[in-house]
Design a protein around this motif. Structure first.
Motif, mmCIF file in Angstrom:
data_model
loop_
_atom_site.group_PDB
_atom_site.id
_atom_site.type_symbol
_atom_site.label_atom_id
_atom_site.label_comp_id
_atom_site.label_asym_id
_atom_site.label_seq_id
_atom_site.Cartn_x
_atom_site.Cartn_y
_atom_site.Cartn_z
ATOM 1 N N SER A 76 7.016 3.848 -5.107
ATOM 2 C CA SER A 76 6.006 3.024 -4.437
ATOM 3 C C SER A 76 5.923 1.691 -5.174
ATOM 4 N N ARG A 77 5.081 0.787 -4.687
ATOM 5 C CA ARG A 77 4.917 -0.490 -5.385
ATOM 6 C C ARG A 77 4.519 -0.241 -6.844
ATOM 7 N N GLN A 78 3.580 0.710 -7.054
ATOM 8 C CA GLN A 78 3.127 1.000 -8.420
ATOM 9 C C GLN A 78 4.284 1.490 -9.289
ATOM 10 N N ASP B 4 7.864 6.147 -0.799
ATOM 11 C CA ASP B 4 7.512 7.025 -1.903
ATOM 12 C C ASP B 4 8.101 8.424 -1.763
ATOM 13 N N ASP B 5 9.390 8.497 -1.533
ATOM 14 C CA ASP B 5 10.029 9.812 -1.430
ATOM 15 C C ASP B 5 11.367 9.794 -2.168
ATOM 16 N N LEU C 125 0.822 -1.221 0.000
ATOM 17 C CA LEU C 125 0.000 0.000 0.000
ATOM 18 C C LEU C 125 0.854 1.269 0.000
ATOM 19 N N SER C 126 2.164 1.113 -0.234
ATOM 20 C CA SER C 126 3.064 2.264 -0.081
ATOM 21 C C SER C 126 2.764 3.385 -1.078
ATOM 22 N N LEU D 141 16.912 -0.236 -0.364
ATOM 23 C CA LEU D 141 16.883 0.882 -1.317
ATOM 24 C C LEU D 141 15.770 0.672 -2.346
ATOM 25 N N ILE D 142 15.722 -0.524 -2.931
ATOM 26 C CA ILE D 142 14.719 -0.759 -3.977
ATOM 27 C C ILE D 142 13.313 -0.686 -3.368
#
Ligand SMILES: Cc1cc2nc3c(=O)[nH]c(=O)nc-3n(C[C@H](O)[C@H](O)[C@H](O)COP(=O)(O)OP(=O)(O)OC[C@H]3O[C@@H](n4cnc5c(N)ncnc54)[C@H](O)[C@@H]3O)c2cc1C
Ligand code: FES
Ligand code: FES
Length: 503
Positions: free
Chosen positions: A310-312, A399-400, A153-154, A304-305
């Motif tokens: 995000s997942r998307q 997500d940054d 859900l990231s 890192l990965i």
């Protein structure tokens, strides 16, 4: 001419001509009036537009991935299945994922909900695939399951901070999927879907689109030879791999594109292969596809990965795109510089291999010549006396973009530094190695005193900028500290706990 064909759930869609930059989101909402998929940011950040794309995997079963429809061009869907929130109902009933959100009171504003539903649906499909591989007694513990849910859900933001019920719903779905194989309509129709998609997978796709006298072209080649030919004919063509950078030129900068060439069907560039000494990553391989191999050789790359976008974004974005975009704050270039990776470039029938450190020339300028493209990335495999670490410093975990990213690779023999390579992001106009610092350490003792000198030398290597992510002083200080942290972590038996850094 060759049309774009894809399955929208179980119905064929055919597009013979369209503006190549049109997003899946706009196509759904404007052309098909399917308005369940929402637009929050149009830049890949919020997840409100999440849809699921199915492709035929190497084992001839469907693989489903969540992507951001706002930064995906609809023309890139050829040969794939697109599933939106409208398609989840099962014979009139809600899909188990939707029902779980209702049961847990996981929908409040309703605007972000379709995106959450689709991310949880994609996660449940991953679980289904794992069900075959993982025995019940090998299931991860509760904390690990929660981590997996947070990761899935990231890329979805809930602005009213209602995450707990959403996470509870996802945990319930995860548990359910691990206990019994789901039998939703997508699973039941899998064999038919695979056969239908296989039947069109190698069809040629190219068309022209004219509006107000402006002619635009779209190509989707299936081999590097074909790609090279198209680029020779159209030197100004734009390449799109995952589109997670390029699309922002369309949705944020409102630019157009005259000739767009999609890399996601170029067979040679979608492969990841291994030789004795190298991992060879085709430039169109996504982060999700490359992750396990890279982490298998370099475990420190895992965090890192997992924190890259995000997942998307990881389901779409490619390492080739990260390099081609040449951003000074891209996360993979520092790693690849520290590992001594190279890029294999191609123009026409000519190939050349270039060490990555010679690829980045100046801000957003690369060594690519006209009509040339990145075919693959060559990453050396680790050797016995090598120690590798990478550290990403950003304000948020998920997500940054990095304020600074630092990667180190040292080769030590009898406490002497045989060689050392570094890579830094956010410290200069290009991703760059700290040559002065490396020179101080190379050939000397791997000792704290030498590291302190290398820390000082960083100010000869870099003059970072101040911006909204971090000040120049912060960037320099944190990079110096990371050098020392790397040294401390490299010490056998040192009691150093790996913690995540925040800016
Ligand atoms: C929400 C969000 C979060 C993000 N977070 C991160 C992050 O944490 N870290 C990070 O590093 N990046 C991040 N990014 C940026 C982006 O996801 C990465 O840079 C990604 O690797 C780009 O790959 P792509 O395949 O999507 O590239 P594309 O957008 O398809 O292409 C990017 C550029 O490279 C060119 N290009 C692509 N392939 C080739 C090739 N084979 N040869 C020559 N040129 C090529 C394209 O023409 C384009 O100019 C984020 C993006 C978004 C939208
Ligand atoms: S609309 Fe926000 S990620 Fe697409
Ligand atoms: S439920 Fe939509 S923003 Fe929280």
């Amino acid at each position: 001419m060759g049309a774009v064909r894809f399955l929208l759930n179980d119905q064929w869609q055919e597009i013979t001509s369209i503006d190549p930059k049109k997003s899946v989101l706009d196509y759904l909402r404007e052309n098909l009036n399917l308005v369940g998929t929402k637009e929050g940011c149009a830049s890949g950040d919020c997840g409100a537009c999440t849809v699921v794309v199915g492709t035929v995997g190497t084992n001839q079963s469907m693989q489903y991935k969540a992507i951001n429809s706002c930064i995906t061009q609809v023309v890139t869907l050829h040969g794939k299945q697109l599933i939106t929130v409208e398609h989840l109902r099962q014979d009139g009933d809600l899909h188990p994922v939707q029902q779980a959100l209702v049961d847990n009171h996981g929908s409040q504003c309703g605007f972000c909900t379709p995106g959450f539903v689709m991310s949880i649906f994609a996660m449940s499909k991953d679980e289904e695939a794992l069900f075959e591989e993982i025995r019940q007694d090998e299931l991860p513990n509760k904390d690990a399951q929660r981590e997996e849910v947070l990761e899935a859900l990231s890329g979805n933001l809930c602005r009213c901070t209602g995450y707990r019920p959403i996470i509870d719903a996802a945990l319930g779905i995860k548990k359910q999927a691990r206990k019994a194989k789901t039998n939703d309509c997508f699973a039941r129709k899998q064999a038919k879907t695979v056969a239908e998609l296989n039947a069109i997978s190698s069809q040629p796709v190219f068309f022209e689109y004219t509006r107000n006298g402006n002619r635009k072209r779209y190509f989707s080649p299936t081999s590097v030879a074909e790609l090279a030919e198209i680029l020779s004919a159209y030197p100004n063509a734009r390449l799109v791999a995952g589109g997670t950078d390029l699309s922002l030129e369309f949705t944020q900068a409102l630019k157009g594109v005259d000739v767009l060439v999609y890399l996601g069907r170029v067979a040679e560039m979608c492969r990841l292969t291994e030789s004795d000494n190298h991992i060879e990553i085709g430039a169109a391989v996504t982060y999700s596809e490359a992750r396990d191999t890279l982490v298998g050789y370099y475990p420190d790359m895992g965090e890192l990965i997992d924190r890259l976008g995000s997942r998307q974004v990881r389901n779409q974005g490619t390492i080739g795109g990260n390099i081609g975009n040449a951003s000074p704050i891209g996360d993979m270039p520092p790693v690849l510089l520290a590992l001594g990776a190279s890029v294999v470039l191609r123009r026409g029938a000519q190939q050349r291999e270039l060490p990555l450190e010679r690829f980045f020339i100046d801000y957003k300028q690369t060594a690519l010549r006209e009509c040339e493209f990145i075919e693959r990335i060559r990453v050396p495999k680790p050797v016995d006396n090598q120690i590798f670490r990478v550290y990403k410093i950003s304000k948020r975990i998920e997500d940054d973009i990095s304020a600074t990213c630092a990667a180190f690779s040292v080769f030590i023999n009898d406490n002497t530094v045989d060689d050392i390579r570094t890579g830094f992001g956010g410290m200069a106009a290009v991703p760059k190695s700290a040559k002065n610092a490396e020179e101080i350490l190379r050939g000397g003792q791997w000792h704290r005193d030498a590291i302190e000198k290398a820390q000082q030398a960083l100010s000869n290597d870099f003059s970072p900028l101040s911006d909204f992510r971090a000040s120049a002083e912060y960037r320099m200080r944190v990079s110096q500290n990371l050098f020392m942290r790397f040294y401390l972590e490299s010490q056998q038996g040192a009691d150093i706990v790996r913690v995540t850094q925040h800016a």
